[in-house]
Write a protein that holds these residues in place. Structure first.
Motif, PDB file in Angstrom:
ATOM      1  N   ALA A 107       4.162 -20.721  -4.237  1.00  0.00           N
ATOM      2  CA  ALA A 107       4.997 -21.550  -4.911  1.00  0.00           C
ATOM      3  C   ALA A 107       5.863 -22.404  -3.970  1.00  0.00           C
ATOM      4  CB  ALA A 107       5.702 -20.870  -5.899  1.00  0.00           C
ATOM      5  N   ALA A 108       6.370 -21.553  -2.934  1.00  0.00           N
ATOM      6  CA  ALA A 108       7.207 -22.369  -1.944  1.00  0.00           C
ATOM      7  C   ALA A 108       6.636 -22.988  -0.857  1.00  0.00           C
ATOM      8  CB  ALA A 108       8.478 -21.508  -1.381  1.00  0.00           C
ATOM      9  N   SER A 109       5.386 -22.955  -0.754  1.00  0.00           N
ATOM     10  CA  SER A 109       4.622 -23.528   0.546  1.00  0.00           C
ATOM     11  C   SER A 109       4.827 -24.800   0.943  1.00  0.00           C
ATOM     12  CB  SER A 109       3.119 -23.144   0.525  1.00  0.00           C
ATOM     13  OG  SER A 109       2.540 -23.285   1.623  1.00  0.00           O
ATOM     14  N   ASP A 110       4.523 -25.727  -0.164  1.00  0.00           N
ATOM     15  CA  ASP A 110       4.572 -27.105   0.045  1.00  0.00           C
ATOM     16  C   ASP A 110       6.035 -27.454   0.494  1.00  0.00           C
ATOM     17  OD1 ASP A 110       2.048 -27.737  -0.356  1.00  0.00           O
ATOM     18  OD2 ASP A 110       2.660 -28.474  -2.703  1.00  0.00           O
TER      19      ASP A 110
ATOM     20  N   GLY B 262      -9.991 -18.206  -5.555  1.00  0.00           N
ATOM     21  CA  GLY B 262      -9.683 -17.417  -6.695  1.00  0.00           C
ATOM     22  C   GLY B 262      -8.441 -17.226  -7.292  1.00  0.00           C
ATOM     23  N   HIS B 263      -7.726 -18.279  -7.171  1.00  0.00           N
ATOM     24  CA  HIS B 263      -6.275 -18.551  -7.816  1.00  0.00           C
ATOM     25  C   HIS B 263      -6.090 -19.791  -8.218  1.00  0.00           C
ATOM     26  CE1 HIS B 263      -4.910 -14.288  -7.993  1.00  0.00           C
ATOM     27  NE2 HIS B 263      -4.904 -14.270  -6.561  1.00  0.00           N
ATOM     28  N   PRO B 264      -6.834 -20.518  -9.220  1.00  0.00           N
ATOM     29  CA  PRO B 264      -6.848 -21.955  -9.249  1.00  0.00           C
ATOM     30  C   PRO B 264      -5.523 -22.367 -10.013  1.00  0.00           C
ATOM     31  CG  PRO B 264      -8.546 -21.217 -10.834  1.00  0.00           C
ATOM     32  CD  PRO B 264      -8.151 -20.091  -9.736  1.00  0.00           C
ATOM     33  N   ASP B 265      -4.833 -21.242 -10.521  1.00  0.00           N
ATOM     34  CA  ASP B 265      -3.588 -21.514 -11.408  1.00  0.00           C
ATOM     35  C   ASP B 265      -2.575 -21.314 -10.761  1.00  0.00           C
ATOM     36  OD1 ASP B 265      -4.539 -18.512 -10.860  1.00  0.00           O
ATOM     37  OD2 ASP B 265      -2.853 -17.924 -12.290  1.00  0.00           O
ATOM     38  N   TRP B 266      -2.632 -20.971  -9.340  1.00  0.00           N
ATOM     39  CA  TRP B 266      -1.231 -21.010  -8.574  1.00  0.00           C
ATOM     40  C   TRP B 266      -0.718 -22.422  -8.126  1.00  0.00           C
ATOM     41  CZ3 TRP B 266      -1.407 -16.679  -4.135  1.00  0.00           C
ATOM     42  CH2 TRP B 266      -1.686 -15.522  -4.815  1.00  0.00           C
ATOM     43  N   THR B 267       0.175 -22.670  -8.208  1.00  0.00           N
ATOM     44  CA  THR B 267       1.028 -24.000  -7.957  1.00  0.00           C
ATOM     45  C   THR B 267       2.082 -23.856  -6.827  1.00  0.00           C
ATOM     46  OG1 THR B 267       2.542 -23.850  -9.867  1.00  0.00           O
ATOM     47  CG2 THR B 267       0.345 -25.061 -10.297  1.00  0.00           C
ATOM     48  N   SER B 268       2.239 -24.969  -6.201  1.00  0.00           N
ATOM     49  CA  SER B 268       3.463 -25.026  -5.221  1.00  0.00           C
ATOM     50  C   SER B 268       4.449 -26.149  -6.081  1.00  0.00           C
ATOM     51  CB  SER B 268       2.905 -25.496  -3.950  1.00  0.00           C
ATOM     52  OG  SER B 268       3.909 -25.290  -2.973  1.00  0.00           O
TER      53      SER B 268
ATOM     54  N   GLN C 130       0.827  -1.330   0.013  1.00  0.00           N
ATOM     55  CA  GLN C 130      -0.004   0.011   0.027  1.00  0.00           C
ATOM     56  C   GLN C 130       0.790   1.064   0.158  1.00  0.00           C
ATOM     57  OE1 GLN C 130      -2.809   0.004   2.972  1.00  0.00           O
ATOM     58  NE2 GLN C 130      -3.816  -1.593   2.169  1.00  0.00           N
ATOM     59  N   VAL C 131       1.843   1.233   0.594  1.00  0.00           N
ATOM     60  CA  VAL C 131       2.802   2.284   0.983  1.00  0.00           C
ATOM     61  C   VAL C 131       3.964   2.455   0.043  1.00  0.00           C
ATOM     62  CG1 VAL C 131       3.768   3.877   2.523  1.00  0.00           C
ATOM     63  CG2 VAL C 131       1.859   2.671   3.293  1.00  0.00           C
ATOM     64  N   ARG C 132       4.619   1.391  -0.166  1.00  0.00           N
ATOM     65  CA  ARG C 132       5.825   1.208  -0.790  1.00  0.00           C
ATOM     66  C   ARG C 132       5.945   0.591  -2.227  1.00  0.00           C
ATOM     67  NH1 ARG C 132       9.979   3.117   2.202  1.00  0.00           N
ATOM     68  NH2 ARG C 132      10.602   3.664   0.079  1.00  0.00           N
ATOM     69  N   LYS C 133       4.537   0.365  -2.807  1.00  0.00           N
ATOM     70  CA  LYS C 133       4.219  -0.150  -4.035  1.00  0.00           C
ATOM     71  C   LYS C 133       5.010  -1.312  -4.401  1.00  0.00           C
ATOM     72  CE  LYS C 133       1.730   3.626  -4.240  1.00  0.00           C
ATOM     73  NZ  LYS C 133       0.463   3.625  -3.784  1.00  0.00           N
ATOM     74  N   GLN C 134       5.054  -2.403  -3.339  1.00  0.00           N
ATOM     75  CA  GLN C 134       5.645  -3.616  -3.605  1.00  0.00           C
ATOM     76  C   GLN C 134       4.523  -4.559  -3.525  1.00  0.00           C
ATOM     77  OE1 GLN C 134       8.936  -4.044  -4.166  1.00  0.00           O
ATOM     78  NE2 GLN C 134       9.050  -1.711  -4.051  1.00  0.00           N
ATOM     79  N   PRO C 135       4.118  -5.157  -4.770  1.00  0.00           N
ATOM     80  CA  PRO C 135       2.710  -5.863  -5.074  1.00  0.00           C
ATOM     81  C   PRO C 135       2.651  -7.076  -4.237  1.00  0.00           C
ATOM     82  CG  PRO C 135       3.738  -5.279  -6.966  1.00  0.00           C
ATOM     83  CD  PRO C 135       4.749  -5.032  -6.266  1.00  0.00           C
ATOM     84  N   LEU C 136       1.464  -6.918  -3.171  1.00  0.00           N
ATOM     85  CA  LEU C 136       1.099  -8.080  -2.237  1.00  0.00           C
ATOM     86  C   LEU C 136       0.954  -9.575  -3.122  1.00  0.00           C
ATOM     87  CD1 LEU C 136       0.238  -8.779   0.652  1.00  0.00           C
ATOM     88  CD2 LEU C 136      -2.055  -8.234  -0.249  1.00  0.00           C
ATOM     89  N   GLU C 137       0.110  -9.394  -4.218  1.00  0.00           N
ATOM     90  CA  GLU C 137      -0.077 -10.454  -4.865  1.00  0.00           C
ATOM     91  C   GLU C 137       1.107 -11.242  -5.317  1.00  0.00           C
ATOM     92  OE1 GLU C 137      -2.886 -11.520  -8.770  1.00  0.00           O
ATOM     93  OE2 GLU C 137      -3.754 -10.769  -6.823  1.00  0.00           O
ATOM     94  N   ARG C 138       2.017 -10.382  -5.877  1.00  0.00           N
ATOM     95  CA  ARG C 138       3.240 -10.982  -6.332  1.00  0.00           C
ATOM     96  C   ARG C 138       3.913 -11.656  -5.176  1.00  0.00           C
ATOM     97  NH1 ARG C 138       7.553  -7.006  -8.606  1.00  0.00           N
ATOM     98  NH2 ARG C 138       7.683  -6.395  -6.199  1.00  0.00           N
ATOM     99  N   ARG C 139       4.169 -11.196  -4.118  1.00  0.00           N
ATOM    100  CA  ARG C 139       4.764 -11.867  -2.878  1.00  0.00           C
ATOM    101  C   ARG C 139       3.990 -13.105  -2.427  1.00  0.00           C
ATOM    102  NH1 ARG C 139       7.006  -8.653   2.588  1.00  0.00           N
ATOM    103  NH2 ARG C 139       7.275 -10.594   3.924  1.00  0.00           N
ATOM    104  N   MET C 140       2.601 -13.049  -2.324  1.00  0.00           N
ATOM    105  CA  MET C 140       1.867 -14.208  -1.865  1.00  0.00           C
ATOM    106  C   MET C 140       1.724 -15.225  -3.075  1.00  0.00           C
ATOM    107  SD  MET C 140       0.472 -13.432   1.048  1.00  0.00           S
ATOM    108  CE  MET C 140       2.139 -12.460   1.502  1.00  0.00           C
ATOM    109  N   LYS C 141       1.927 -15.006  -4.172  1.00  0.00           N
ATOM    110  CA  LYS C 141       2.197 -15.963  -5.290  1.00  0.00           C
ATOM    111  C   LYS C 141       3.414 -16.699  -4.951  1.00  0.00           C
ATOM    112  CE  LYS C 141       1.655 -17.059 -10.187  1.00  0.00           C
ATOM    113  NZ  LYS C 141       1.400 -16.394 -11.648  1.00  0.00           N
ATOM    114  N   ALA C 142       4.475 -16.132  -4.724  1.00  0.00           N
ATOM    115  CA  ALA C 142       5.891 -16.704  -4.558  1.00  0.00           C
ATOM    116  C   ALA C 142       5.814 -17.506  -3.570  1.00  0.00           C
ATOM    117  CB  ALA C 142       6.907 -15.339  -4.491  1.00  0.00           C
ATOM    118  N   ALA C 143       4.972 -16.865  -2.254  1.00  0.00           N
ATOM    119  CA  ALA C 143       5.176 -17.832  -1.142  1.00  0.00           C
ATOM    120  C   ALA C 143       4.238 -19.098  -1.143  1.00  0.00           C
ATOM    121  CB  ALA C 143       4.400 -16.987   0.112  1.00  0.00           C
TER     122      ALA C 143
END
Length: 496
Positions: A376-379, A478-484, A361-374
């Motif tokens: 991918a690594a979560s498993d 909402g993101h069926p395309d995300w994979t780990s 919100q403040v530093r313009k570092q996309p939340l969704e990009r970070r969550m998608k990366a997380a």
């Protein structure tokens, strides 16, 4: 509330009379079996904490001679209430020498067993009895830096007690399930400055030394205790609603740190807009000249490494968001403390969530990009360290290994999924009610999931079963395309 005064109990009067007629604590101890370490049964730290009493307050007097490799003389006074009949009282304590113990003013026998100090009062303690325990001991800052407790800085000392190292500094019931009020009295050479959790209540000079006194206005877990002694300057400013702010920095770094320190009022305003009023009496940063490898949310005075602010190479947005991470802990982890260490995801997942949300919100570092990366690594994170709410125990001899990626972004991912599952408005209600309903208390994963279900108006048991306890990460709403990715060996993270 802390037990500041009370009338003398019948048991205490009996004890004092017994001492006068030479009833010996040693004779009582001789009739009992050998002392044994206890614990409250924490799944990750089974010998941590002690049953049978509830600590109301600590009063800790530390005497620092000026050399941070030498033991400090100390006296710890504990006011508690028994919650069971006790013949002995166990405290967590190690890495210091005990010279005497009294219970309700009467000398008591004591012995060590594992990392417990086992105290035998002159007479049995009954359920409901108030207890006044005084331990004269040393507090030793020597030893490996990665064991926690005292941190030796370039100009003195600080503390880093998470998760189970406060009892390397002072005798205590060293588990966040037993929060208490704290008073610190620190005697140090006059040229040095001493600061601790809470607000200052007095300063007295005695020739070449000064005694500084600080007191907390809210209960605190032992792992969040902080004492700083060194050649430092305390920088004062005002935060939202007149909140007193104080930062502690090396005197030589006063100007160097100011561009960072002045950001705190804005961080507080942003966090209050997310979850409501700041829950404590003061806030600030302790910027220590030490190589800890982490930052730490010690209550009202977060510990930061100097190099985070002084060395080039860290992106400005990253440092800014790490400051918000430690501040967010004051709602999530400090004010609302975990019932057991398996609930650690509630601390680190929320702090990581607000760190990421602020960066978005403040530093313009996309939340969704970070969550998608997380995602991918979560498993892989779950395979290496267990799922968020059922983490594997720390590796033998490496207690810091509990702080793995799965409890940071792996747990903030749970909150991202929850927000997508119940909607942003309901999610905001859950967050605000969590910190208001459990303020100054402890709470568990079960408490959080029950609250989320109530707010959502439907049973979320199945949702949380997968996201908090499953070996595999569930599909992201909402993101069926995300994979780990397939599991890979994970590197341990660090406290913060």
């Amino acid at each position: 509330m802390p037990l500041t005064s009370r009338t003398t109990s019948p048991r205490a009067r009996w004890l004092r009379s017994a001492v006068l007629v030479a009833a010996s604590a040693g004779l009582v101890a001789a009739a009992l079996p050998a002392p044994a370490p206890l614990g409250i049964g924490d799944p990750l730290f089974p010998h941590l904490g002690n049953p049978g009493y509830d600590v109301r307050s600590y009063d800790i007097h530390l005497r620092y001679g000026g050399r941070n490799t030498e033991p400090l003389a100390a006296v710890t006074r504990i006011e508690a209430v028994a919650t069971a009949d006790l013949e002995r009282v166990n405290l967590d304590f190690t890495h210091g020498r005990v010279s005497s113990v009294t219970v309700d003013g009467a000398p008591a026998d004591f012995a060590t067993s594992g990392e417990d100090l086992v105290i035998t009062p002159a007479g049995p303690v009954e359920d409901g009895d108030p207890l006044e325990i005084e331990v004269a001991h040393t507090s030793d800052p020597s030893g490996p830096a990665d064991t926690g407790g005292w941190v030796r800085t370039g100009d003195g000392l600080a503390m880093a007690n998470q998760a189970d190292a406060a009892h390397r500094v002072f005798p205590s019931n060293d588990h966040p399930a037993d929060k208490a009020y704290f008073t610190f009295r620190i005697t140090a050479p006059r040229a040095l400055t001493a600061v601790a959790n809470g607000l200052p209540t007095g300063r007295t000079e005695h020739g070449a030394t000064t005694t500084w006194t600080y007191r907390t206005a809210h209960p605190m877990a032992t792992e969040l205790a902080q004492v700083s002694i060194g050649d430092t300057t305390v920088v004062h400013r005002t935060g939202p609603h007149g909140l007193p702010l104080r930062d502690v920095v090396r005197t030589a770094d006063r100007e160097l740190m100011e561009p960072w320190l002045k950001r705190t009022p804005g961080h507080l305003e942003w966090m209050e807009a997310q979850v409501g009023p700041y829950p404590f009496e003061t806030y600030g940063l302790l910027v220590a000249d030490a190589d800890t490898g982490f930052e730490l949310e010690t209550q009202t005075l977060s510990l930061f490494e100097r190099r985070l602010f002084a060395e080039p190479g860290y992106p400005d947005w990253y440092v800014d968001s790490i400051m918000v991470h430690e501040l967010a802990h004051h709602w999530f982890g400090n004010s609302v403390s975990p019932r057991s260490w398996s609930d650690l995801w509630l601390n680190e997942g929320h702090a990581s969530w607000y760190e990421a949300l602020y960066a978005d919100q403040v530093r313009k570092q996309p939340l969704e990009r970070r969550m998608k990366a997380a995602y991918a690594a979560s498993d892989g994170w779950r395979a290496a360290g267990g799922p968020p709410a059922a983490p594997a125990p720390p590796s033998p001899g490496q207690k810091i290994s509990l702080f793995r990626p799965v409890v940071y972004d792996g747990s903030s991912l749970v909150l991202y999924a929850l927000r997508r599952e119940i909607g942003e408005e309901a999610f905001q209600v859950v967050q605000r009610r969590w910190v208001s309903e459990h303020r100054d208390a402890t709470a568990s994963t079960a408490d959080f999931t029950a609250l989320a279900s109530r707010v959502a108006g439907r049973d979320l048991t199945g949702f949380f079963a997968g996201w908090l306890y499953a070996k595999k990460t569930p599909p992201m709403p909402g993101h069926p395309d995300w994979t780990s990715r397939a599991p890979q060996p994970a590197k341990a993270a660090t406290p913060g």
